[in-house]
Design an enzyme around this catalytic site. Structure first.
Site, PDB file in Angstrom:
ATOM      1  N   GLY A  11       0.796  -1.227   0.000  1.00  0.00           N
ATOM      2  CA  GLY A  11       0.000   0.000   0.000  1.00  0.00           C
ATOM      3  C   GLY A  11       0.826   1.274   0.000  1.00  0.00           C
ATOM      4  O   GLY A  11       0.488   2.238  -0.691  1.00  0.00           O
ATOM      5  N   ASN A  12       1.941   1.276   0.746  1.00  0.00           N
ATOM      6  CA  ASN A  12       2.727   2.508   0.869  1.00  0.00           C
ATOM      7  C   ASN A  12       3.473   2.866  -0.417  1.00  0.00           C
ATOM      8  O   ASN A  12       3.963   3.972  -0.556  1.00  0.00           O
ATOM      9  CB  ASN A  12       3.709   2.411   2.052  1.00  0.00           C
ATOM     10  CG  ASN A  12       4.818   1.419   1.814  1.00  0.00           C
ATOM     11  OD1 ASN A  12       4.601   0.357   1.222  1.00  0.00           O
ATOM     12  ND2 ASN A  12       6.012   1.733   2.259  1.00  0.00           N
ATOM     13  N   LYS A 129     -12.662 -10.470   4.680  1.00  0.00           N
ATOM     14  CA  LYS A 129     -12.154  -9.179   4.172  1.00  0.00           C
ATOM     15  C   LYS A 129     -13.253  -8.136   4.077  1.00  0.00           C
ATOM     16  O   LYS A 129     -14.159  -8.260   3.257  1.00  0.00           O
ATOM     17  CB  LYS A 129     -11.559  -9.390   2.765  1.00  0.00           C
ATOM     18  CG  LYS A 129     -10.203 -10.016   2.764  1.00  0.00           C
ATOM     19  CD  LYS A 129      -9.138  -8.948   2.739  1.00  0.00           C
ATOM     20  CE  LYS A 129      -7.752  -9.571   2.750  1.00  0.00           C
ATOM     21  NZ  LYS A 129      -6.725  -8.551   2.972  1.00  0.00           N
ATOM     22  N   LYS A 213      -2.708 -10.032  -2.270  1.00  0.00           N
ATOM     23  CA  LYS A 213      -1.785  -9.700  -3.364  1.00  0.00           C
ATOM     24  C   LYS A 213      -0.428 -10.378  -3.197  1.00  0.00           C
ATOM     25  O   LYS A 213       0.247 -10.677  -4.190  1.00  0.00           O
ATOM     26  CB  LYS A 213      -1.628  -8.190  -3.532  1.00  0.00           C
ATOM     27  CG  LYS A 213      -0.898  -7.462  -2.408  1.00  0.00           C
ATOM     28  CD  LYS A 213       0.464  -7.001  -2.810  1.00  0.00           C
ATOM     29  CE  LYS A 213       1.205  -6.277  -1.713  1.00  0.00           C
ATOM     30  NZ  LYS A 213       0.910  -6.464  -0.313  1.00  0.00           N
ATOM     31  N   LYS A 275       2.665 -12.257   3.845  1.00  0.00           N
ATOM     32  CA  LYS A 275       3.955 -12.053   3.160  1.00  0.00           C
ATOM     33  C   LYS A 275       4.881 -13.241   3.432  1.00  0.00           C
ATOM     34  O   LYS A 275       5.512 -13.770   2.521  1.00  0.00           O
ATOM     35  CB  LYS A 275       4.618 -10.752   3.622  1.00  0.00           C
ATOM     36  CG  LYS A 275       3.786  -9.537   3.285  1.00  0.00           C
ATOM     37  CD  LYS A 275       4.464  -8.252   3.697  1.00  0.00           C
ATOM     38  CE  LYS A 275       3.449  -7.131   3.791  1.00  0.00           C
ATOM     39  NZ  LYS A 275       2.541  -7.014   2.639  1.00  0.00           N
TER      40      LYS A 275
HETATM   41  P1  ADP Z   1       1.344  -3.880   2.650  1.00  0.00           P
HETATM   42  O1  ADP Z   1       0.401  -2.799   2.271  1.00  0.00           O
HETATM   43  O2  ADP Z   1       2.738  -3.636   2.176  1.00  0.00           O
HETATM   44  O3  ADP Z   1       0.837  -5.245   2.309  1.00  0.00           O
HETATM   45  P2  ADP Z   1       0.756  -4.364   5.466  1.00  0.00           P
HETATM   46  O4  ADP Z   1       0.383  -3.220   6.324  1.00  0.00           O
HETATM   47  O5  ADP Z   1      -0.313  -5.300   5.045  1.00  0.00           O
HETATM   48  O6  ADP Z   1       1.521  -3.744   4.226  1.00  0.00           O
HETATM   49  O7  ADP Z   1       1.911  -5.223   6.169  1.00  0.00           O
HETATM   50  C1  ADP Z   1       3.111  -4.635   6.626  1.00  0.00           C
HETATM   51  C2  ADP Z   1       2.986  -4.331   8.116  1.00  0.00           C
HETATM   52  O8  ADP Z   1       3.011  -5.541   8.874  1.00  0.00           O
HETATM   53  C3  ADP Z   1       4.128  -3.570   8.720  1.00  0.00           C
HETATM   54  O9  ADP Z   1       4.021  -2.194   8.467  1.00  0.00           O
HETATM   55  C4  ADP Z   1       4.017  -3.911  10.218  1.00  0.00           C
HETATM   56  O10 ADP Z   1       3.305  -2.928  10.895  1.00  0.00           O
HETATM   57  C5  ADP Z   1       3.180  -5.186  10.232  1.00  0.00           C
HETATM   58  N1  ADP Z   1       3.764  -6.338  10.917  1.00  0.00           N
HETATM   59  C6  ADP Z   1       3.025  -7.263  11.585  1.00  0.00           C
HETATM   60  N2  ADP Z   1       3.784  -8.224  12.099  1.00  0.00           N
HETATM   61  C7  ADP Z   1       5.065  -7.918  11.767  1.00  0.00           C
HETATM   62  C8  ADP Z   1       6.334  -8.562  12.022  1.00  0.00           C
HETATM   63  N3  ADP Z   1       6.417  -9.701  12.707  1.00  0.00           N
HETATM   64  N4  ADP Z   1       7.453  -7.973  11.535  1.00  0.00           N
HETATM   65  C9  ADP Z   1       7.372  -6.810  10.836  1.00  0.00           C
HETATM   66  N5  ADP Z   1       6.209  -6.171  10.571  1.00  0.00           N
HETATM   67  C10 ADP Z   1       5.064  -6.711  11.026  1.00  0.00           C
HETATM   68 MG    MG Z   2      -1.162  -5.986   3.143  1.00  0.00          MG
END
Ligand code: ADP
Ligand code: MG
Length: 313
Positions: A11-12, A129, A213, A275
């Site tokens: 998203g970022n 979702k 995604k 992820k």
């Molecule tokens: P994206 O839009 O890139 O998919 P998300 O917000 O869905 O991003 O996922 C990334 C976020 O996951 C990070 O910004 C962090 O806040 C969170 N997060 C949760 N658990 C962890 C972890 N174990 N290590 C690092 N980040 C984590």
């Molecule tokens: Mg995400």
């Protein structure tokens, strides 16, 4: 020979967290992203791009609902297609310019992409979702009755429609993605996880669901035989004990070790969880594959194995 890197953009990479959601602001963020992505191509890699679409498709649904008295609202799968076009257009423009400035041939090109899911995926029995606008409980009950949608209360903010998040089985347009890659172009495909479709005779039919995604990127990277799956997000590394004083960032980790960490519950569902899940599925199903989870600004270093969380067999 250049190696194929499949990038999953979070998203970022597409929008500022709290910034305005107008076209100009979005393009500005995408330009910054493109300036970092072009470095991956400059380093001699082939690139294919998958991106998220949560906030964008949410706004398209909202626009459609709000204008329902004027023009018929489009169903969710069609809104997904619109979001792929909208986001892909900005990436094409921004990355295209960066590539031209770097004297690189092969322009980015967006493919409206369908992703096959199984209608009997267990995810459909428990939709998770939230999508689209918020409603009061009364409105939600009425919508549930009239349209047969599943409505749920969303973290004290109101009621929303929820849809399933099934597993991606195949990228329908995979041959087209391959053709574009072979011709030297940068495909932007399976945006927002792809438009979920099920088989219908010899064709496909769209359904209301959201494919993660990162998992769509895994499916695409594995199907293309990519060497690297690069998952770009807000944090530089996946961590153990995330957000706690004993937090510990992960560098190079074996798939086996990472699976243990995942099973211990270190990676939150809906954010880091998918992820790590995608990374493991990718690494565990092919020899010599590497998955990297890192931030946008570490993208090139990540591909080189010098930054981020690097998962290898
Ligand atoms: P994206 O839009 O890139 O998919 P998300 O917000 O869905 O991003 O996922 C990334 C976020 O996951 C990070 O910004 C962090 O806040 C969170 N997060 C949760 N658990 C962890 C972890 N174990 N290590 C690092 N980040 C984590
Ligand atoms: Mg995400």
């Amino acid at each position: 020979m250049s190696e194929l890197v499949v990038v999953a953009l979070g998203g970022n990479a597409l929008q500022q967290g709290k910034g305005p959601a107008d076209a100009e602001s979005q393009l500005r963020v995408v330009r910054q992203t493109a300036a970092l992505l072009v470095e991956i191509v400059k380093a001699g890699n082939q690139l294919a791009i998958v991106h998220g679409n949560g906030p964008q498709v949410g706004r398209i649904v909202l626009q459609n609902e709000a204008a329902a008295d004027i023009t018929p609202p489009m169903p969710f799968d069609v809104c997904g297609a619109m979001s792929q076009g909208m986001i892909g257009y900005h990436i094409q423009q921004a990355l295209g310019e960066c590539m031209a400035e770097a004297g690189l041939s092969g322009q980015p090109v967006t493919l409206v992409s369908q992703v096959l899911v199984d209608a009997s995926d267990p995810a459909f029995t428990k939709p998770t979702k939230p999508i689209g606008p918020f409603y009061t409980q009364e409105e939600a009950e009425k919508i549930a009755q009239e349209k047969g949608y599943t409505m749920k209360e969303d973290a004290g903010r109101g009621w929303r429609r929820v849809v399933a998040s099934p597993l991606p089985l195949a990228i329908v347009e995979l041959p087209q993605v391959k053709t574009l890659l072979n011709a030297g172009f940068v495909p932007i495909a399976a945006g927002g996880g792809g438009i979920p479709v099920t088989r219908q005779g010899k064709g496909y039919s769209g359904i209301a669901a959201v494919i993660d995604k990162d998992l769509a990127a895994w499916r695409m990277a594995a199907s293309l035989g990519a060497k690297t799956l690069l998952i770009l997000t807000e944090v530089e590394q996946a961590c153990l004990y995330y957000g706690r004083p004993e937090q510990q960032a992960l560098g190079v980790v074996s798939a086996e070790q990472m699976r243990t960490y995942m099973e211990e519950g270190h990676f939150a569902a809906g954010s880091m969880g998918p992820k790590v899940d995608a990374a493991l599925r990718f690494v565990e199903t092919g020899a010599g594959r590497t998955a990297v989870i890192t931030s946008l600004d570490k993208a090139v270093e990540g591909v080189k194995g010098r930054a981020g969380t690097i998962i290898k067999s």
